[in-house]
Enzyme design. Structure first.
Site, short mmCIF file in Angstrom:
data_model
loop_
_atom_site.label_atom_id
_atom_site.label_comp_id
_atom_site.label_asym_id
_atom_site.label_seq_id
_atom_site.Cartn_x
_atom_site.Cartn_y
_atom_site.Cartn_z
N CYS A 130 -24.79 -12.06 22.52
CA CYS A 130 -25.39 -11.71 23.81
C CYS A 130 -26.43 -12.73 24.30
O CYS A 130 -26.42 -13.12 25.48
CB CYS A 130 -26.03 -10.33 23.73
SG CYS A 130 -26.74 -9.93 22.12
N HIS A 243 -32.08 -8.46 27.59
CA HIS A 243 -32.73 -9.51 26.80
C HIS A 243 -33.40 -10.50 27.75
O HIS A 243 -32.83 -10.86 28.79
CB HIS A 243 -31.70 -10.30 25.98
CG HIS A 243 -31.05 -9.52 24.87
ND1 HIS A 243 -31.42 -8.26 24.49
CD2 HIS A 243 -30.04 -9.89 24.03
CE1 HIS A 243 -30.66 -7.87 23.47
NE2 HIS A 243 -29.82 -8.84 23.18
O1 25A Z 1 -21.46 -5.55 11.75
P1 25A Z 1 -22.16 -6.23 12.88
O2 25A Z 1 -21.32 -7.29 13.57
O3 25A Z 1 -23.50 -6.80 12.48
O4 25A Z 1 -22.44 -5.12 14.01
C1 25A Z 1 -23.30 -3.97 13.80
C2 25A Z 1 -23.35 -3.08 15.00
O5 25A Z 1 -23.79 -3.87 16.10
C3 25A Z 1 -23.23 -3.36 17.26
C4 25A Z 1 -22.30 -2.21 16.94
O6 25A Z 1 -23.04 -0.95 17.08
C5 25A Z 1 -22.02 -2.46 15.48
O7 25A Z 1 -21.69 -1.28 14.82
N1 25A Z 1 -22.67 -4.52 17.89
C6 25A Z 1 -21.75 -5.40 17.44
N2 25A Z 1 -21.59 -6.41 18.29
C7 25A Z 1 -22.46 -6.19 19.30
C8 25A Z 1 -22.82 -6.88 20.50
N3 25A Z 1 -22.28 -8.06 20.84
C9 25A Z 1 -23.12 -4.98 19.04
N4 25A Z 1 -24.02 -4.50 19.86
C10 25A Z 1 -24.29 -5.19 20.98
N5 25A Z 1 -23.73 -6.35 21.29
P2 25A Z 1 -22.72 0.18 18.17
O8 25A Z 1 -23.55 1.36 17.87
O9 25A Z 1 -22.75 -0.37 19.52
O10 25A Z 1 -21.23 0.54 17.91
C11 25A Z 1 -20.86 1.16 16.80
C12 25A Z 1 -19.37 1.48 17.06
O11 25A Z 1 -18.64 1.07 15.91
C13 25A Z 1 -17.90 2.20 15.44
N6 25A Z 1 -17.67 2.15 14.00
C14 25A Z 1 -18.58 2.06 13.03
N7 25A Z 1 -17.98 2.09 11.82
C15 25A Z 1 -16.65 2.20 12.06
C16 25A Z 1 -16.46 2.26 13.46
N8 25A Z 1 -15.26 2.39 14.01
C17 25A Z 1 -14.20 2.47 13.17
N9 25A Z 1 -14.29 2.43 11.83
C18 25A Z 1 -15.49 2.30 11.24
N10 25A Z 1 -15.58 2.26 9.89
C19 25A Z 1 -18.78 3.35 15.78
O12 25A Z 1 -18.08 4.53 15.83
C20 25A Z 1 -19.25 2.97 17.15
O13 25A Z 1 -18.23 3.29 18.08
P3 25A Z 1 -18.63 5.80 14.98
O14 25A Z 1 -17.64 6.85 15.30
O15 25A Z 1 -18.83 5.38 13.57
O16 25A Z 1 -20.02 6.15 15.50
C21 25A Z 1 -20.13 7.17 16.50
C22 25A Z 1 -21.56 7.40 16.65
O17 25A Z 1 -22.13 7.79 15.40
C23 25A Z 1 -23.41 7.24 15.23
N11 25A Z 1 -23.44 6.65 13.87
C24 25A Z 1 -23.26 5.36 13.58
N12 25A Z 1 -23.40 5.18 12.27
C25 25A Z 1 -23.64 6.40 11.71
C26 25A Z 1 -23.67 7.34 12.75
N13 25A Z 1 -23.87 8.65 12.52
C27 25A Z 1 -24.08 9.04 11.27
N14 25A Z 1 -24.07 8.18 10.23
C28 25A Z 1 -23.87 6.87 10.40
N15 25A Z 1 -23.87 6.04 9.35
C29 25A Z 1 -23.61 6.26 16.30
O18 25A Z 1 -24.63 6.75 17.14
C30 25A Z 1 -22.29 6.15 17.03
O19 25A Z 1 -22.47 6.09 18.42
O1 L14 Z 2 -23.14 -10.06 18.52
O2 L14 Z 2 -29.35 -7.31 18.75
O3 L14 Z 2 -23.88 -11.47 17.08
O4 L14 Z 2 -29.17 -6.63 16.70
C1 L14 Z 2 -25.79 -9.29 16.43
C2 L14 Z 2 -27.21 -8.75 16.51
C3 L14 Z 2 -25.42 -8.70 18.79
C4 L14 Z 2 -26.84 -8.20 18.90
C5 L14 Z 2 -24.03 -10.46 17.77
C6 L14 Z 2 -28.73 -7.19 17.69
C7 L14 Z 2 -25.37 -9.76 17.77
C8 L14 Z 2 -27.31 -7.72 17.60
#
Ligand code: 25A
Ligand code: L14
Length: 339
Positions: A130, A243
């Protein structure tokens, strides 16, 4: 080429996935069907799309039959595990995680900057970080017209980039501070409410954080300029969405503030918000909900040769993530690269 496309959204219940669905609708993407995918936790819930409620399915390796485009935003681990299955099933993956961004056979695309790079994809196109996206959109017109040889960026990043859990943490900590309650830290290592954390993601051995390293490497890849000098300091601030960045650049020839303003006025995806006399400059609360990158505070930096300062703000869930991904999908469809 079909006229309408089957789209999967992986991470559909997340902060970014929700905005992806909204944008597909808002921008009238030619959708035949939407398949929202998330973890087993969320399967059975529904998400809104075009006036309907669509059931969320559990993400598995078999989720991608008949899918044309799969938008991934469920974190790097899910992308690594499931994107190959989507490609195998014949979909083009647009991946918002950092999993594949620096792979040499994966284009890293910002449509305003390097749209032509989508042509050499082999099934996966990466959506940049981002903070990188908003900076390169603002700098592209200067890079092309004048040349840039050094960038020093400091970011002030909102919590929504980390996902919904971080937004909840800022909210509940803020309440706790105001009501003298107990502060709980689950997402970030320290309190984020009423604080600033000079850390985004883990530290590397050289003292830089992973977010800083990504900004440096991704900027060079997107500009196709491996020699470009870039340094970054990334900080987390208690802002929900949007941001902000202080960007200092050294250009390869002298350029006036007036010329930079003109470049910004004619640039695609940029809104010039720069009227200090009336106290007008870019701010996250104004940028949230907008697709453009806001640029202001443009001024000469007299401490260095050919140097300038800019203040760049954008909605990290939109242009920093979902808007950019949907624009890549529009490019794929519009240029026939999908075939
Ligand atoms: O691994 P990374 O790359 O470092 O990314 C970490 C997180 O950063 C966000 C995204 O979070 C990701 O999970 N992200 C990544 N790239 C991004 C970017 N460029 C970014 N954010 C901004 N800019 P997020 O909250 O936006 O999205 C999470 C989504 O991922 C789904 N997910 C997670 N594990 C999964 C999965 N889908 C399939 N299989 C898996 N194993 C997640 O779905 C959500 O759609 P969900 O169903 O797991 O979560 C639904 C709601 O539940 C809450 N929740 C999350 N974790 C938990 C939880 N509730 C209880 N226990 C938990 N451990 C959340 O509120 C979610 O909305
Ligand atoms: O997409 O703000 O590489 O915590 C990982 C860190 C997205 C934002 C990415 C944060 C970022 C994220």
């Amino acid at each position: 080429m079909p006229d309408l496309y089957n789209i999967a959204v992986v991470g559909a219940t997340g902060a970014v996935g929700g905005v992806m669905l909204k944008l597909l609708e808002e921008r009238r993407f030619p959708v035949a069907s939407i398949r929202p995918l998330a973890s087993a936790r969320s399967a059975g819930q529904s998400v809104p799309f075009a006036g309907e409620e669509i059931e969320v399915l559990e993400l598995t390796h078999d989720s991608f039959a008949d899918i044309d485009i799969a938008l991934f935003s469920a974190g790097g681990a899910r992308s690594k595990e499931f994107a190959p299955a989507a490609v195998e099933a014949g979909a083009v993956v647009i991946d918002n995680s950092s999993a594949f961004r620096m792979e040499p056979n994966v284009p890293l695309v910002v449509p305003e900057v390097n749209p032509g790079d989508i042509k050499w994809h082999e099934g996966i196109i990466a959506n940049p970080n981002c903070s990188t996206i908003q900076m390169v959109v603002a700098l592209k017109p200067i890079y092309d017209a004048v040349g840039i040889d050094r960038i020093i960026v400091t970011t002030f990043q909102s919590v929504s980039g980390t996902g919904k859990s971080a937004m909840e943490e800022l909210f509940s900590q803020s309440e706790a501070v105001l009501e003298s309650g107990e502060i709980e830290c689950n997402v970030y290592p320290h309190q984020i409410a009423f604080n600033v954390l000079p850390q985004i993601e883990h530290f590397h051995d050289d003292g830089y954080t992973n977010e800083e390293v990504k900004m440096i490497n991704e900027t060079r890849k997107i500009f196709g300029d491996p020699q470009l000098r870039v340094t970054a300091t990334c900080a987390r601030v208690p802002v929900f969405t949007g941001h902000s960045e202080s960007v200092n650049i050294r250009t390869t020839r002298p350029v006036s503030v007036e010329e930079v303003r003109r470049l910004m006025l004619s640039a695609t995806g940029v809104t010039l918000v720069d009227d200090p006399d009336n106290l007008i400059y870019p701010m996250p609360i104004a940028a949230a909900g907008c697709d453009d990158v806001m640029v202001g505070r443009i001024r000469a930096d007299e401490s260095g040769e050919n140097s300038l300062n800019l203040w760049v703000v954008s909605d990290n869930l939109r242009k920093g993530a979902a808007t950019n991904a949907v624009q890549i999908a529009e490019l794929l469809v519009g240029t026939g690269v999908l075939e």
